[in-house]
Design an enzyme around this catalytic site. Structure first.
Site, PDB file in Angstrom:
ATOM      1  N   GLY A  12       0.833  -1.215   0.000  1.00  0.00           N
ATOM      2  CA  GLY A  12       0.000   0.000   0.000  1.00  0.00           C
ATOM      3  C   GLY A  12       0.860   1.253   0.000  1.00  0.00           C
ATOM      4  O   GLY A  12       0.571   2.217   0.706  1.00  0.00           O
ATOM      5  N   SER A  14       1.209   3.294  -2.447  1.00  0.00           N
ATOM      6  CA  SER A  14       0.757   4.266  -3.446  1.00  0.00           C
ATOM      7  C   SER A  14       0.234   5.568  -2.850  1.00  0.00           C
ATOM      8  O   SER A  14       0.333   6.625  -3.475  1.00  0.00           O
ATOM      9  CB  SER A  14      -0.330   3.636  -4.329  1.00  0.00           C
ATOM     10  OG  SER A  14      -1.258   2.912  -3.545  1.00  0.00           O
ATOM     11  N   ASN A  90       1.723  -2.189   5.403  1.00  0.00           N
ATOM     12  CA  ASN A  90       0.939  -0.967   5.579  1.00  0.00           C
ATOM     13  C   ASN A  90      -0.439  -1.037   4.931  1.00  0.00           C
ATOM     14  O   ASN A  90      -1.361  -0.355   5.376  1.00  0.00           O
ATOM     15  CB  ASN A  90       1.744   0.213   4.994  1.00  0.00           C
ATOM     16  CG  ASN A  90       0.892   1.435   4.782  1.00  0.00           C
ATOM     17  OD1 ASN A  90       0.650   2.210   5.709  1.00  0.00           O
ATOM     18  ND2 ASN A  90       0.383   1.631   3.555  1.00  0.00           N
ATOM     19  N   SER A 142      -3.044   0.114  14.856  1.00  0.00           N
ATOM     20  CA  SER A 142      -3.819   1.346  15.072  1.00  0.00           C
ATOM     21  C   SER A 142      -4.130   1.477  16.549  1.00  0.00           C
ATOM     22  O   SER A 142      -4.253   0.460  17.260  1.00  0.00           O
ATOM     23  CB  SER A 142      -5.127   1.278  14.284  1.00  0.00           C
ATOM     24  OG  SER A 142      -5.988   2.317  14.696  1.00  0.00           O
ATOM     25  N   TYR A 155     -12.472  -3.457  12.002  1.00  0.00           N
ATOM     26  CA  TYR A 155     -11.173  -2.782  11.904  1.00  0.00           C
ATOM     27  C   TYR A 155     -10.369  -2.979  13.193  1.00  0.00           C
ATOM     28  O   TYR A 155      -9.179  -3.312  13.159  1.00  0.00           O
ATOM     29  CB  TYR A 155     -11.408  -1.303  11.621  1.00  0.00           C
ATOM     30  CG  TYR A 155     -10.153  -0.512  11.351  1.00  0.00           C
ATOM     31  CD1 TYR A 155      -9.486  -0.607  10.128  1.00  0.00           C
ATOM     32  CD2 TYR A 155      -9.616   0.340  12.317  1.00  0.00           C
ATOM     33  CE1 TYR A 155      -8.329   0.117   9.878  1.00  0.00           C
ATOM     34  CE2 TYR A 155      -8.463   1.067  12.076  1.00  0.00           C
ATOM     35  CZ  TYR A 155      -7.828   0.956  10.862  1.00  0.00           C
ATOM     36  OH  TYR A 155      -6.673   1.683  10.619  1.00  0.00           O
ATOM     37  N   LYS A 159      -6.775  -4.927  13.612  1.00  0.00           N
ATOM     38  CA  LYS A 159      -5.577  -4.228  14.080  1.00  0.00           C
ATOM     39  C   LYS A 159      -5.066  -4.795  15.410  1.00  0.00           C
ATOM     40  O   LYS A 159      -3.865  -4.746  15.695  1.00  0.00           O
ATOM     41  CB  LYS A 159      -5.851  -2.727  14.184  1.00  0.00           C
ATOM     42  CG  LYS A 159      -6.098  -2.063  12.828  1.00  0.00           C
ATOM     43  CD  LYS A 159      -4.877  -2.204  11.925  1.00  0.00           C
ATOM     44  CE  LYS A 159      -5.045  -1.519  10.587  1.00  0.00           C
ATOM     45  NZ  LYS A 159      -3.845  -1.650   9.745  1.00  0.00           N
TER      46      LYS A 159
END
Ligand code: NAP
Length: 247
Positions: A12, A14, A90, A142, A155, A159
């Protein structure tokens, strides 16, 4: 501290935090493999930013939720650059909804990308790093994985899972000079948080002692710290980059 001679893969890479990590590692002299899922133009831009710093950089498309694609990704990076010293897990998504209205497919998508993606890449990278007897693996967790957050059960679970993965892998790989650590950001200004409703953002901001969101560059510095050769005696750790949010 120089990372000259090191090869780094950032999943990730980008956009957002991943892009900032690529640039920070390039600034320190590492060659950078920039992974992305679908946004080739943004990945190319990251590559150009890295090359402008005088290092080699290439894009590598792969969906980290796909086990075979991760194996192919790591092999492609090793074939192109000859080795793999740094892996930054990531790539991540958030599909937020309240527990009672959440869809199973959103839970699966979140776990597949955030947790299984980190697992697949760590496993494939570890094969290379074990042979090299050297590696630095950094995973993006996170603050939500440490503390939970309403509307983010999937999520948060993904994490929190990443933290378990980091601690177990750290213990398994320590003997070969491979460290595995986590960075746990709070609220960082990226596309991911731009999609949050204003009310949710304000509620999060109110819990940040620093009183502001963080930047991707502030997170990137923490990831790069773990990725340094000199951070050899630090493994299985979690560093919050959150303006004091999780204190
Ligand atoms: P972002 O701006 O939404 O960027 C997500 C990145 O992940 C993009 O580069 C995207 O590639 C890539 N990606 C998504 N799914 C992928 C897949 N299946 N395979 C490969 N790449 C994939 O996110 P961000 O805010 O920078 O977050 C980066 C990481 O930090 C995530 O793990 C996130 O959970 C974590 N984090 C963020 C915050 C925050 O406040 N922003 C806080 C705590 C933790 P494409 O460009 O190709 O789509």
């Amino acid at each position: 501290m120089s990372m000259e001679g090191n090869v780094a893969l950032v999943t990730g890479g980008s956009r957002g935090i991943g892009r900032a990590v690529c640039v920070e590692l390039a600034r320190r002299g590492a060659a950078v493999a920039v992974n992305y899922a679908g946004n080739s133009r943004a990945a190319e831009e990251t590559v150009q930013l890295c090359r402008a710093l005088g290092v080699e950089a290439e894009v590598f498309q792969a969906d980290v939720a796909d086990s075979a694609a991760c194996d192919t990704l790591i092999a492609a990076v090793r074939d192109r650059f000859g080795r793999l010293d740094i892996l930054v897990n990531n790539a991540g998504v958030s599909r937020d909804s309240l527990l009672m209205t959440a869809k199973e497919e959103d839970f699966s998508k979140t776990l597949d990308t955030n947790l299984k993606g980190a697992y697949f890449c760590t496993r494939a990278a570890a094969r290379v790093m074990l042979r090299q007897k050297y590696g630095r693996i950094v995973c993006l967790s996170s603050v939500v994985g440490l503390r939970g957050n309403p509307g983010q059960t999937a999520y948060a679970a993904s994490k929190a899972g990443v933290l378990g993965l980091v601690k177990a892998a750290a213990k398994e790989l320590a003997g070969r000079d491979i460290t595995v650590n986590a960075v746990a950001p709070g609220l960082i200004e990226t596309d991911m948080t731009a999609a949050l409703p204003d009310k949710a953002k304000q509620a999060m901001l109110a819990t940040i002692p620093k009183g502001r969101p963080g930047s991707p560059e502030e997170v990137a510095r923490a990831a790069a710290f773990f990725a340094e050769k000199e951070s050899a005696y630090i493994t299985g750790q979690v560093l919050c980059v959150d303006g004091g949010m999780a204190v």
